[in-house]
Design a protein around this motif. Structure first.
Motif, mmCIF file in Angstrom:
data_model
loop_
_atom_site.group_PDB
_atom_site.id
_atom_site.type_symbol
_atom_site.label_atom_id
_atom_site.label_comp_id
_atom_site.label_asym_id
_atom_site.label_seq_id
_atom_site.Cartn_x
_atom_site.Cartn_y
_atom_site.Cartn_z
ATOM 1 N N GLY A 1 -9.630 -14.752 13.225
ATOM 2 C CA GLY A 1 -10.801 -13.949 13.243
ATOM 3 C C GLY A 1 -11.208 -12.974 12.251
ATOM 4 O O GLY A 1 -12.455 -12.449 11.841
ATOM 5 N N ALA A 2 -10.180 -12.280 11.654
ATOM 6 C CA ALA A 2 -10.366 -11.242 10.668
ATOM 7 C C ALA A 2 -10.813 -12.067 9.331
ATOM 8 O O ALA A 2 -10.487 -13.272 8.805
ATOM 9 N N ASP A 3 -11.700 -11.347 8.569
ATOM 10 C CA ASP A 3 -12.047 -12.109 7.440
ATOM 11 C C ASP A 3 -11.490 -11.375 6.033
ATOM 12 O O ASP A 3 -11.728 -10.428 5.754
ATOM 13 N N PHE A 4 -10.857 -12.255 5.542
ATOM 14 C CA PHE A 4 -9.975 -11.821 4.312
ATOM 15 C C PHE A 4 -10.451 -12.781 2.964
ATOM 16 O O PHE A 4 -9.824 -12.895 1.943
ATOM 17 N N GLU A 5 -11.303 -13.269 3.131
ATOM 18 C CA GLU A 5 -12.106 -14.243 1.957
ATOM 19 C C GLU A 5 -12.764 -13.376 0.938
ATOM 20 O O GLU A 5 -13.245 -12.199 1.093
ATOM 21 N N GLY A 6 -12.456 -13.906 -0.121
ATOM 22 C CA GLY A 6 -13.056 -13.070 -1.277
ATOM 23 C C GLY A 6 -13.226 -14.060 -2.479
ATOM 24 O O GLY A 6 -12.398 -15.017 -2.631
ATOM 25 N N SER A 7 -13.908 -13.822 -3.499
ATOM 26 C CA SER A 7 -13.701 -14.608 -4.665
ATOM 27 C C SER A 7 -12.790 -14.247 -5.762
ATOM 28 O O SER A 7 -12.306 -15.153 -6.512
ATOM 29 N N THR A 8 -12.090 -12.954 -5.512
ATOM 30 C CA THR A 8 -11.102 -12.622 -6.666
ATOM 31 C C THR A 8 -10.043 -11.954 -5.346
ATOM 32 O O THR A 8 -9.963 -11.769 -4.248
ATOM 33 N N GLU A 9 -8.819 -12.195 -6.040
ATOM 34 C CA GLU A 9 -7.794 -11.505 -5.321
ATOM 35 C C GLU A 9 -8.010 -10.102 -4.880
ATOM 36 O O GLU A 9 -7.569 -9.497 -4.003
ATOM 37 N N ILE B 1 0.301 -10.329 5.154
ATOM 38 C CA ILE B 1 -1.194 -10.860 4.977
ATOM 39 C C ILE B 1 -1.412 -11.002 3.609
ATOM 40 O O ILE B 1 -1.923 -12.138 3.179
ATOM 41 N N LEU B 2 -1.141 -10.363 2.492
ATOM 42 C CA LEU B 2 -1.268 -10.583 1.064
ATOM 43 C C LEU B 2 -0.418 -11.562 0.885
ATOM 44 O O LEU B 2 -0.881 -12.733 0.125
ATOM 45 N N THR B 3 0.871 -11.874 1.060
ATOM 46 C CA THR B 3 1.490 -12.997 0.887
ATOM 47 C C THR B 3 0.935 -14.167 1.301
ATOM 48 O O THR B 3 0.931 -15.332 0.823
ATOM 49 N N SER B 4 0.674 -14.135 2.587
ATOM 50 C CA SER B 4 -0.092 -15.239 3.340
ATOM 51 C C SER B 4 -1.242 -15.814 2.620
ATOM 52 O O SER B 4 -1.838 -16.936 2.632
ATOM 53 N N LEU B 5 -2.047 -14.948 1.647
ATOM 54 C CA LEU B 5 -3.142 -15.368 0.918
ATOM 55 C C LEU B 5 -2.874 -15.582 -0.527
ATOM 56 O O LEU B 5 -3.587 -15.778 -1.258
ATOM 57 N N ILE C 1 -1.149 -13.957 -2.505
ATOM 58 C CA ILE C 1 -1.023 -12.881 -3.620
ATOM 59 C C ILE C 1 0.440 -12.377 -3.694
ATOM 60 O O ILE C 1 0.973 -12.153 -2.736
ATOM 61 N N GLU C 2 0.843 -12.093 -4.713
ATOM 62 C CA GLU C 2 2.203 -11.703 -5.175
ATOM 63 C C GLU C 2 2.319 -10.092 -4.833
ATOM 64 O O GLU C 2 1.560 -9.553 -5.356
ATOM 65 N N CYS C 3 3.196 -9.849 -3.961
ATOM 66 C CA CYS C 3 3.083 -8.554 -3.706
ATOM 67 C C CYS C 3 4.923 -8.084 -3.177
ATOM 68 O O CYS C 3 5.273 -8.871 -2.465
ATOM 69 N N HIS C 4 5.253 -6.816 -3.586
ATOM 70 C CA HIS C 4 6.586 -6.674 -3.269
ATOM 71 C C HIS C 4 6.732 -5.080 -3.025
ATOM 72 O O HIS C 4 5.987 -4.233 -3.419
ATOM 73 N N PRO C 5 7.552 -4.648 -2.010
ATOM 74 C CA PRO C 5 7.975 -3.312 -1.898
ATOM 75 C C PRO C 5 8.528 -2.389 -2.841
ATOM 76 O O PRO C 5 9.483 -3.274 -3.801
ATOM 77 N N ILE C 6 8.268 -1.253 -3.001
ATOM 78 C CA ILE C 6 9.130 -0.393 -3.957
ATOM 79 C C ILE C 6 9.124 0.822 -2.995
ATOM 80 O O ILE C 6 8.764 1.582 -2.587
ATOM 81 N N ASN D 1 13.233 7.438 1.105
ATOM 82 C CA ASN D 1 12.720 7.757 2.386
ATOM 83 C C ASN D 1 11.293 7.075 2.788
ATOM 84 O O ASN D 1 10.894 7.421 3.694
ATOM 85 N N SER D 2 10.708 6.455 1.751
ATOM 86 C CA SER D 2 9.335 5.718 2.122
ATOM 87 C C SER D 2 9.256 4.759 0.980
ATOM 88 O O SER D 2 10.143 4.388 0.224
ATOM 89 N N MET D 3 7.935 4.322 1.104
ATOM 90 C CA MET D 3 7.540 2.842 0.547
ATOM 91 C C MET D 3 6.151 3.002 -0.141
ATOM 92 O O MET D 3 5.381 3.589 0.449
ATOM 93 N N VAL D 4 5.969 2.323 -1.145
ATOM 94 C CA VAL D 4 4.728 1.680 -1.754
ATOM 95 C C VAL D 4 4.746 0.437 -1.943
ATOM 96 O O VAL D 4 5.772 -0.210 -1.979
ATOM 97 N N LEU D 5 3.678 -0.312 -2.060
ATOM 98 C CA LEU D 5 3.412 -1.865 -2.419
ATOM 99 C C LEU D 5 2.878 -1.998 -3.855
ATOM 100 O O LEU D 5 2.197 -1.189 -4.311
ATOM 101 N N LEU D 6 3.630 -2.989 -4.648
ATOM 102 C CA LEU D 6 3.315 -3.497 -5.862
ATOM 103 C C LEU D 6 2.571 -4.647 -5.734
ATOM 104 O O LEU D 6 3.086 -5.581 -5.374
ATOM 105 N N ALA D 7 1.150 -4.821 -6.071
ATOM 106 C CA ALA D 7 0.385 -6.145 -5.609
ATOM 107 C C ALA D 7 0.041 -6.413 -7.204
ATOM 108 O O ALA D 7 -0.580 -5.705 -7.894
ATOM 109 N N ASN D 8 -0.056 -7.855 -7.530
ATOM 110 C CA ASN D 8 -0.453 -8.372 -8.664
ATOM 111 C C ASN D 8 -1.686 -8.910 -8.220
ATOM 112 O O ASN D 8 -1.811 -10.106 -7.651
#
Length: 640
Positions: free
Chosen positions: A283-291, A341-345, A347-352, A374-381
């Motif tokens: 039911g969540a809306d993840f649609e869009g015309s761009t990544e 979620i991004l991967t399922s859409l 979209i290329e995404c990796h942890p840093i 001790n923590s993380m960010v995500l790198l998304a293309n």
């Protein structure tokens, strides 16, 4: 203080002299007479001596601790309550034993020693596997010497605790030794200025030791909350171990192996499986015309539907299905859910993995020490462009990274291809103040102002205003205002998500002179400016200055000349720059028919300034504060 890191095999140490072991309860004349720390005279207590001795007993790592502290001022008496934290977990990973403690007071030149009884030494469960041993020393007073020893065993021999040579009080001498065994080979990280320049090191028959002397206390300074990153410290990680007489096994020997180990844990906890995510986000809306549009919807879905708990680290505690059910998780767990979620859409995404500021080390060393992170960010293309994403802050808009994660590099996690990558977070953070000042009929100064703050300057204001509202405190506490000033109006509009800025509108009434027949009226228009007071007042500084990020602040004040007065004097135009361009200041007055316009701009171009430049910075910021407080002078018009 220049931050210095060294990576070496333990066999690389040279041999020098080593201090004799101190005897428990025996004090020399200097210790008994000690009343003030010459290099930190305001200290309320001092660590006269501390020692750690580590050895292996089979597959258990044991450290014997010895601490000797003296109380110097009344404010230091509370240090008579000592806490020793340790992680027990589910299988008693760490244990504390053989605790001994005594206190010695000196009356009439005679030592009076009291042994701390067993009922004053007790163990307390804290939370999440952590426990504490607490020691309550009796009859603590100025001049008391507090001394205690204990042993700690640790079943984790992959990452050893090592030793921190500094405390929150100054330390006269700190010494640590470790005895290695041939079957285990470790690599070591040592850091700190004194560690590199003046430490006394020994190496003999598998025992290595370090002694450091006259260490300043670890405590926050203006524009340096991450002082833990500059601790004098040694720590160890297992490099390889002997499996048989002729065979050795490597442990986390390169970035690829370390990356695969971390990714394996994420995979085992289900963060690479889409089924739990698809089921939970029906039911969540993840649609869009761009990544980019899709990624923003996913980001705000997580931010608005999940809560952040207090857990930190780069290994998740929960499985993905537990997280999706509880809707409560650590920033890392929320980041991993967003990655799923991004991967399922598509979209290329990796942890840093990153070592955030304040974690003990924000500069990575070129060996896969897992404790660097001790923590993380995500790198998304997204649509061919790279974005860093972070859910650490519950109100931060898409694309903002927690300020403590603004570090130079991190470990990009890709199966069989993990590697260190530089981290760059470009932004144009600034604040623009515009205010109009005029006197009303009752001689009160009316100030009407507008403040627009962009990017990270705006995010800081959004965070602070959110916290004030949550605590039911007035928003005008965003400013440091004179208690005699009246706040007529004050509002903050958060447009960070839409436009990357916040707007603050305010009206203030400042009581004017009681007499309406003054010959001179003096007015300083920038009293609420950030640098109207010099934040750097200490004679010397221990750590670098860290403003957090580059930014600028621009102030424009339009002052109406009071009726019956004329302009008599005003500050002159000025433009100054620190020698190496770290900070720039400009001040420009414009005189009009019935008004005076004063503009000032402060630019922090280099957010981290070496401690060796502290004297220059202090003088420079004092010059700014003086100019920002310089008054405009109006003179009463005398009828001819």
């Amino acid at each position: 203080m220049k931050k210095i890191l060294f990576l070496l095999f333990l066999s690389g140490l040279h041999i020098t002299s080593y201090a004799q072991k101190e005897k428990f309860g025996k004090y020399n004349a200097n210790e008994m007479a000690y009343s003030e720390v010459d290099f930190e005279p305001d200290a309320d207590a001092v660590m006269l001596f501390e020692e750690g001795v580590s050895k292996f007993y089979g597959d258990v790592f044991e450290t014997s601790y010895h601490f000797r502290m003296k109380i110097l001022k009344e404010s230091g008496i509370s240090r008579g309550d000592v806490t020793i934290p340790f992680y027990s977990g589910d299988n008693r990973t760490e244990e504390i034993s053989s605790v001994k403690a005594l206190i010695t007071n000196f009356e009439g030149g005679q030592a009076q020693t009291i042994k701390v009884e067993k009922d004053q030494i007790f163990e307390v469960d804290v939370a999440n596997g952590w426990k504490e041993v607490r020691i309550t020393f009796p009859n603590v007073k100025v001049g008391s010497i507090i001394e205690y020893t204990f042993k700690k065993t640790d079943k984790n021999i992959t990452m050893l605790d090592g030793w921190t040579f500094q405390n929150d009080i100054p330390t006269i001498m700190s010494t640590y030794s470790i005895t290695m065994i041939p079957q285990l080979e470790y690599k070591m990280i040592g850091q700190g200025e004194k560690y590199n320049t003046t430490s006394e090191k020994t190496a003999s028959n598998g025992t290595y030791s370090w002694t450091l002397r006259k260490l300043n206390s670890l405590k926050a300074e203006p524009y340096m909350k991450n002082f833990a990153d500059y601790r004098e410290r040694v720590e160890f990680q297992l490099s390889r171990y002997q499996k048989t007489l002729t065979e050795w096994e490597d442990v986390l020997q390169n970035w690829v192996v370390l990356g695969n180990e971390v990714l394996k844990d994420y995979d085992e906890k289900g963060y690479f499986r889409t089924a739990p995510l698809d089921k939970a986000t029906v039911g969540a809306d993840f649609e869009g015309s761009t990544e980019l549009e899709k990624a923003k919807k996913a980001y705000y879905y997580i931010q608005e539907n999940f809560q952040i708990n207090d857990e930190r680290g780069f290994f998740p505690d929960q499985w993905i299905n537990q997280l999706m059910k509880s809707k409560i998780g650590s920033p890392l767990e929320l980041d991993l859910a967003l990655m799923g979620i991004l991967t399922s859409l598509g979209i290329e995404c990796h942890p840093i993995l990153v070592g955030s500021k304040g974690s003990g080390r924000s500069d990575l060393v070129p060996f896969p020490f897992i404790n660097q992170f001790n923590s993380m960010v995500l790198l998304a293309n997204l649509d061919g462009n790279e974005y860093l994403l972070d859910l650490e802050d519950p109100i931060a808009p898409f694309g903002y990274v927690d300020l403590d994660k603004h570090v130079k590099a991190g470990l990009l996690l890709i199966k069989d291809n993990s590697q260190l990558v530089p981290i760059s977070i470009p932004h144009n953070s600034n604040s623009i103040f515009i205010s109009q000042l005029k006197f009303d009929e009752a001689n009160n100064l009316m100030v009407e102002g507008n403040l627009r703050q962009s990017y990270y300057e705006g995010l800081v204001t959004a965070q602070r205003s959110h916290d004030l509202e949550k605590s039911n405190k007035p928003l005008h506490e965003l400013f440091t205002l004179d208690p005699n000033w009246e706040v007529v109006e004050f509002e903050v509009e958060d447009k960070m998500r839409e436009n990357n800025f916040t707007t603050t509108n305010y009206k203030l009434r400042i009581p004017g002179p009681e007499s309406d027949n003054l010959d001179l009226i003096m007015l300083s228009p920038f009293k609420i400016a950030t640098f109207s007071k010099n934040p750097f007042t200490q004679d010397f500084r221990i750590f670098p200055v860290d403003f957090g990020f580059a930014f600028s602040e621009t102030y424009t004040a339009i002052v109406e000349i009071p009726a019956g007065y004329e302009l008599d004097d005003y500050p002159l135009k000025e433009s100054i720059t620190m020698e190496n361009g770290e900070v720039v200041f400009q001040y420009n007055p414009i005189i009009m028919k019935d008004k005076v316009q004063i503009s000032a701009k402060v630019e922090i171009r280099k957010p981290k300034i070496d401690v060796r430049q502290y004297g220059n910075l202090k003088y420079f910021m004092e010059s700014i504060a003086t100019k920002m407080n310089a008054p405009i002078v109006f003179k009463k018009v005398v009828d001819p």
